[in-house]
Design a protein around this motif. Structure first.
Motif, PDB file in Angstrom:
ATOM      1  N   SER A   1      56.353  25.248  44.073  1.00  0.00           N
ATOM      2  CA  SER A   1      57.219  24.298  44.766  1.00  0.00           C
ATOM      3  C   SER A   1      58.163  23.593  43.803  1.00  0.00           C
ATOM      4  O   SER A   1      59.315  23.297  44.142  1.00  0.00           O
ATOM      5  N   ALA A   2      57.683  23.312  42.584  1.00  0.00           N
ATOM      6  CA  ALA A   2      58.550  22.685  41.589  1.00  0.00           C
ATOM      7  C   ALA A   2      59.618  23.646  41.084  1.00  0.00           C
ATOM      8  O   ALA A   2      60.750  23.250  40.802  1.00  0.00           O
ATOM      9  N   LEU A   3      59.304  24.928  40.981  1.00  0.00           N
ATOM     10  CA  LEU A   3      60.290  25.909  40.539  1.00  0.00           C
ATOM     11  C   LEU A   3      61.446  26.036  41.515  1.00  0.00           C
ATOM     12  O   LEU A   3      62.583  26.311  41.132  1.00  0.00           O
ATOM     13  N   ARG A   4      61.177  25.836  42.811  1.00  0.00           N
ATOM     14  CA  ARG A   4      62.204  26.040  43.829  1.00  0.00           C
ATOM     15  C   ARG A   4      63.369  25.070  43.661  1.00  0.00           C
ATOM     16  O   ARG A   4      64.517  25.416  43.927  1.00  0.00           O
ATOM     17  N   GLN A   5      63.096  23.846  43.239  1.00  0.00           N
ATOM     18  CA  GLN A   5      64.131  22.832  43.110  1.00  0.00           C
ATOM     19  C   GLN A   5      64.377  22.422  41.662  1.00  0.00           C
ATOM     20  O   GLN A   5      65.016  21.394  41.424  1.00  0.00           O
ATOM     21  N   MET A   6      63.895  23.178  40.707  1.00  0.00           N
ATOM     22  CA  MET A   6      64.029  22.795  39.307  1.00  0.00           C
ATOM     23  C   MET A   6      65.431  23.110  38.792  1.00  0.00           C
ATOM     24  O   MET A   6      65.894  24.245  38.880  1.00  0.00           O
ATOM     25  N   PRO A   7      66.164  22.113  38.270  1.00  0.00           N
ATOM     26  CA  PRO A   7      67.513  22.373  37.755  1.00  0.00           C
ATOM     27  C   PRO A   7      67.450  22.991  36.364  1.00  0.00           C
ATOM     28  O   PRO A   7      66.406  23.001  35.709  1.00  0.00           O
ATOM     29  N   PRO A   8      68.563  23.526  35.869  1.00  0.00           N
ATOM     30  CA  PRO A   8      68.590  24.076  34.501  1.00  0.00           C
ATOM     31  C   PRO A   8      68.329  22.990  33.468  1.00  0.00           C
ATOM     32  O   PRO A   8      68.560  21.795  33.718  1.00  0.00           O
ATOM     33  N   PRO A   9      67.856  23.353  32.282  1.00  0.00           N
ATOM     34  CA  PRO A   9      67.538  22.332  31.258  1.00  0.00           C
ATOM     35  C   PRO A   9      68.742  21.525  30.829  1.00  0.00           C
ATOM     36  O   PRO A   9      68.629  20.341  30.544  1.00  0.00           O
ATOM     37  N   TRP A  10      69.946  22.142  30.800  1.00  0.00           N
ATOM     38  CA  TRP A  10      71.107  21.403  30.315  1.00  0.00           C
ATOM     39  C   TRP A  10      71.608  20.365  31.316  1.00  0.00           C
ATOM     40  O   TRP A  10      72.400  19.515  30.981  1.00  0.00           O
TER      41      TRP A  10
ATOM     42  N   LEU B   1      57.168  36.629  39.100  1.00  0.00           N
ATOM     43  CA  LEU B   1      58.485  36.921  39.656  1.00  0.00           C
ATOM     44  C   LEU B   1      59.265  35.643  39.934  1.00  0.00           C
ATOM     45  O   LEU B   1      60.478  35.591  39.694  1.00  0.00           O
ATOM     46  N   ALA B   2      58.594  34.597  40.414  1.00  0.00           N
ATOM     47  CA  ALA B   2      59.271  33.328  40.627  1.00  0.00           C
ATOM     48  C   ALA B   2      59.738  32.716  39.309  1.00  0.00           C
ATOM     49  O   ALA B   2      60.831  32.125  39.232  1.00  0.00           O
ATOM     50  N   TYR B   3      58.941  32.868  38.249  1.00  0.00           N
ATOM     51  CA  TYR B   3      59.322  32.374  36.917  1.00  0.00           C
ATOM     52  C   TYR B   3      60.571  33.100  36.412  1.00  0.00           C
ATOM     53  O   TYR B   3      61.508  32.492  35.899  1.00  0.00           O
ATOM     54  N   TYR B   4      60.601  34.410  36.603  1.00  0.00           N
ATOM     55  CA  TYR B   4      61.761  35.189  36.149  1.00  0.00           C
ATOM     56  C   TYR B   4      63.011  34.846  36.966  1.00  0.00           C
ATOM     57  O   TYR B   4      64.092  34.652  36.398  1.00  0.00           O
ATOM     58  N   GLU B   5      62.875  34.777  38.273  1.00  0.00           N
ATOM     59  CA  GLU B   5      64.039  34.528  39.127  1.00  0.00           C
ATOM     60  C   GLU B   5      64.597  33.133  38.911  1.00  0.00           C
ATOM     61  O   GLU B   5      65.810  32.922  38.973  1.00  0.00           O
ATOM     62  N   CYS B   6      63.742  32.150  38.618  1.00  0.00           N
ATOM     63  CA  CYS B   6      64.207  30.791  38.355  1.00  0.00           C
ATOM     64  C   CYS B   6      65.105  30.759  37.124  1.00  0.00           C
ATOM     65  O   CYS B   6      66.187  30.155  37.146  1.00  0.00           O
ATOM     66  N   ARG B   7      64.682  31.391  36.062  1.00  0.00           N
ATOM     67  CA  ARG B   7      65.489  31.391  34.840  1.00  0.00           C
ATOM     68  C   ARG B   7      66.707  32.302  34.947  1.00  0.00           C
ATOM     69  O   ARG B   7      67.733  32.050  34.328  1.00  0.00           O
ATOM     70  N   ARG B   8      66.622  33.360  35.745  1.00  0.00           N
ATOM     71  CA  ARG B   8      67.794  34.206  35.932  1.00  0.00           C
ATOM     72  C   ARG B   8      68.901  33.450  36.660  1.00  0.00           C
ATOM     73  O   ARG B   8      70.093  33.588  36.344  1.00  0.00           O
ATOM     74  N   ARG B   9      68.529  32.619  37.660  1.00  0.00           N
ATOM     75  CA  ARG B   9      69.527  31.850  38.399  1.00  0.00           C
ATOM     76  C   ARG B   9      70.143  30.754  37.539  1.00  0.00           C
ATOM     77  O   ARG B   9      71.263  30.323  37.812  1.00  0.00           O
ATOM     78  N   TRP B  10      69.403  30.265  36.553  1.00  0.00           N
ATOM     79  CA  TRP B  10      69.996  29.265  35.663  1.00  0.00           C
ATOM     80  C   TRP B  10      71.217  29.848  34.929  1.00  0.00           C
ATOM     81  O   TRP B  10      72.199  29.152  34.669  1.00  0.00           O
TER      82      TRP B  10
ATOM     83  N   PHE C   1      82.979  23.016  44.145  1.00  0.00           N
ATOM     84  CA  PHE C   1      82.465  24.051  43.262  1.00  0.00           C
ATOM     85  C   PHE C   1      81.652  23.410  42.146  1.00  0.00           C
ATOM     86  O   PHE C   1      82.006  22.356  41.613  1.00  0.00           O
ATOM     87  N   ASP C   2      80.533  24.042  41.822  1.00  0.00           N
ATOM     88  CA  ASP C   2      79.666  23.561  40.758  1.00  0.00           C
ATOM     89  C   ASP C   2      80.378  23.752  39.423  1.00  0.00           C
ATOM     90  O   ASP C   2      80.775  24.879  39.074  1.00  0.00           O
ATOM     91  N   PRO C   3      80.541  22.689  38.636  1.00  0.00           N
ATOM     92  CA  PRO C   3      81.263  22.854  37.357  1.00  0.00           C
ATOM     93  C   PRO C   3      80.515  23.710  36.347  1.00  0.00           C
ATOM     94  O   PRO C   3      81.130  24.258  35.429  1.00  0.00           O
ATOM     95  N   GLN C   4      79.196  23.862  36.499  1.00  0.00           N
ATOM     96  CA  GLN C   4      78.427  24.637  35.532  1.00  0.00           C
ATOM     97  C   GLN C   4      78.391  26.122  35.900  1.00  0.00           C
ATOM     98  O   GLN C   4      78.724  26.984  35.093  1.00  0.00           O
ATOM     99  N   SER C   5      77.993  26.412  37.156  1.00  0.00           N
ATOM    100  CA  SER C   5      77.829  27.808  37.567  1.00  0.00           C
ATOM    101  C   SER C   5      79.028  28.357  38.305  1.00  0.00           C
ATOM    102  O   SER C   5      79.167  29.575  38.425  1.00  0.00           O
ATOM    103  N   GLY C   6      79.908  27.479  38.847  1.00  0.00           N
ATOM    104  CA  GLY C   6      81.057  27.946  39.607  1.00  0.00           C
ATOM    105  C   GLY C   6      80.731  28.329  41.031  1.00  0.00           C
ATOM    106  O   GLY C   6      81.577  28.876  41.740  1.00  0.00           O
ATOM    107  N   GLU C   7      79.501  28.032  41.513  1.00  0.00           N
ATOM    108  CA  GLU C   7      79.126  28.374  42.873  1.00  0.00           C
ATOM    109  C   GLU C   7      79.739  27.391  43.858  1.00  0.00           C
ATOM    110  O   GLU C   7      80.034  26.246  43.526  1.00  0.00           O
TER     111      GLU C   7
END
Length: 533
Positions: free
Chosen positions: A354-363, A407-416, A522-528
């Motif tokens: 549950s924490a991984l789902r809403q966890m923002p990038p470290p920066w 898989l959730a650990y990998y996908e979380c960091r890939r989306r960052w 638009f997100d200034p970091q990811s551009g989404e």
């Protein structure tokens, strides 16, 4: 954007007991209506509802089942049904006559200078009927047929009327008029009126005509008066119109034949039309009192128990979340070896996902990559050095991570880094990962191991169907209250509420305030694209 789906069925064949008439389905889209002779008026929300197919009573311990789409019956020949239905043409003429009298009374009261918001008329909720198909393959849109000169039909609900008033027949409740034009290019409309309008409109016409006569006499008297001191206050005359006891008895009989849940709507609609001396006949009961009139003690107790259980579950989840946050804060204070986003053995797997789902990038949270090492020699001057963390191996980072979280650990960091939904989790249910609407599952009766994908068999946290139990999905009421509301679309970004551009009745909202829009699209970091508030 859309509205509710309702079913329309002819009433004559059901009354005679012959072959069951076909069912026509339509989507109802609300459109505001304006009184005759008024160019513009502030838009008002709909007030009249579609009643239940049973009359509420305290003796009913369990509520009867109802269909997902309400069934509205319309009569092509009201003379066959009898006195239970009404003539739609006569009701439309009465409505037009009532609007004229009420507009005239308003003009007499304000001296001819009136504004659109000062005209008080009987509200009519008009819905455009968008006819739909039955949902089967190659099915066509079924639209009720009409004959020349017969385009308006009375609409009623079977079983909604008071049973004691309909001995030996269907206890129907009339609710409006269905207009089906001859040309298929013109839209069909459903006009919802106060229940049993053929009974209420004669009473309102009598009250409006009595008020009109009193105002005309007061105007003539004011014109004959020589001084302003003898002038008559037309507003007080309009409020103090006298109605005989026969009118009061007929109005009480009309209120008696209606379900109790119509009291609030009738009070809002008729309070501005009736004189002040007869407004006491309208019920002033609150929602709790109306609920006591409609439900039995057993039903009310079951509802209260369900609400209490939902509150307790929400409080329990909040306490567990607070305890988890406190434990994570304590671990960070004591300098635990687990870094940002790492798994803690003392927490449950579901809490980590549950924490991984809403966890923002470290920066975005300002996590530091350096540590300060302070020399302990008190004789020398204090000196602070910065040393960079040495890169850890994969085994060191994933040593304590359970296999169902890989898989959730990998996908979380890939989306960052890359953002969006990856091809690895597309079409799969992964707990701890927002699916973004891409995991469309299909139910297969004869399911085998060959139907599974290779990554689901590996046991790294993916499954073809959603295997999360209901007890771990959280409180749906809390999601409704705290989920982010998207600007467009339904269910975007793990949201359960409708979009900002969709009104409460399902109609589109073409404009909105600037405060409803996000500060940056638009997100200034990811551009989404940021499609939520």
């Amino acid at each position: 954007n859309g509205g509710p789906i309702c079913c329309f069925q002819q009433l004559e064949a059901m009354a005679t007991g012959t072959q069951a008439p076909p069912i026509h389905r339509a989507m109802l889209l609300y459109t505001p209506s304006y009184p005759h002779g008024i160019d513009s008026k502030p838009q008002s929300p709909p007030i009249w509802c579609i009643p239940e197919s049973f009359f509420p009573s305290k003796k009913i311990e369990n509520l009867p089942p109802r269909t997902a789409q309400p069934i509205l019956n319309f009569a092509r020949h009201y003379q066959v049904i009898g006195t239970n239905t009404f003539d739609p043409i006569h009701v439309m003429k009465s409505l037009h006559r009532l609007d004229q009298i009420l507009t005239s009374n308003c003009m007499l009261t304000h001296g001819g200078n009136i504004k659109p918001n000062q005209v008080k008329v009987l509200q009519q909720d008009v819905y455009v009927c968008h006819w739909t198909s039955h949902g089967t393959v190659n099915s066509r849109i079924h639209r009720p047929t009409t004959q020349k000169g017969q385009e308006h039909f009375p609409v009623c609900i079977r079983g909604a009327g008071r049973p004691s008033l309909f001995e030996g027949g269907d206890n129907i409740l009339n609710i409006g008029i269905l207009h089906i034009p001859e040309s298929s290019s013109k839209p069909s409309t459903l006009t919802l009126l106060p229940p049993d309008p053929h009974v209420l409109l004669p009473l309102l016409l009598k009250a409006a005509e009595a008020e009109n006569r009193a105002l005309k006499k007061a105007v003539e008297k004011r014109e004959k008066s020589a001084s302003d001191a003898e002038a008559v206050n037309l507003t007080s005359v309009s409020k103090n119109v006298l109605l005989d006891e026969n009118w009061r008895s007929e109005f009480r009989a009309y209120l008696f034949r209606l379900p109790p849940y119509y009291q609030h709507s009738l009070r809002r609609s008729l309070r501005q039309l009736l004189p002040a001396r007869v407004q006491s006949l309208l019920s002033l009961d609150g929602n709790e009192t109306v609920a006591n009139h409609c439900l039995s003690r057993q039903s009310l107790q079951k509802i209260r128990n369900g609400e209490q259980l939902a509150r307790e579950n929400a409080d329990r989840l909040e306490r567990r979340e607070e305890e988890y946050r406190k434990n994570v804060h304590d671990v960070q204070d004591v300098g635990s070896e687990g870094g940002y986003g790492q798994y803690d053995k003392r927490s449950h797997t579901s809490n980590y996902l549950s924490a991984l789902r809403q966890m923002p990038p470290p920066w975005k949270v300002g996590s530091k990559r350096t540590i300060n090492i302070e020399e302990t020699n008190e004789k020398e001057a204090p000196n602070t050095k910065n040393e960079v963390y040495s890169p850890k191996s994969v085994v060191d980072s994933l040593a304590n991570l359970p296999h169902e979280c890989l898989l959730a650990y990998y996908e979380c960091r890939r989306r960052w880094i890359f953002g969006g939904t990856g091809l690895t989790t597309r079409g799969l249910a992964v707990e701890g990962v927002n699916n973004s609407g891409t995991n469309t599952h299909r139910c297969i009766a004869n399911r085998s191991l060959m139907d599974e994908s290779l990554i689901t068999i590996a046991g790294v946290g993916a499954s073809t169907i959603n295997e999360v139990p209901i007890s771990k999905m959280g409180d749906f009421k809390g999601r409704l209250l705290f989920s982010k509301q998207p600007i467009i679309g339904n269910g975007c970004n793990d949201s359960t509420v409708s979009a900002t551009t969709t009104a409460a009745d399902g109609s589109p909202v073409w404009s909105m305030d600037d405060d409803s829009l996000p500060a940056s699209f638009f997100d200034p970091q990811s551009g989404e694209f940021c499609d939520n508030i």
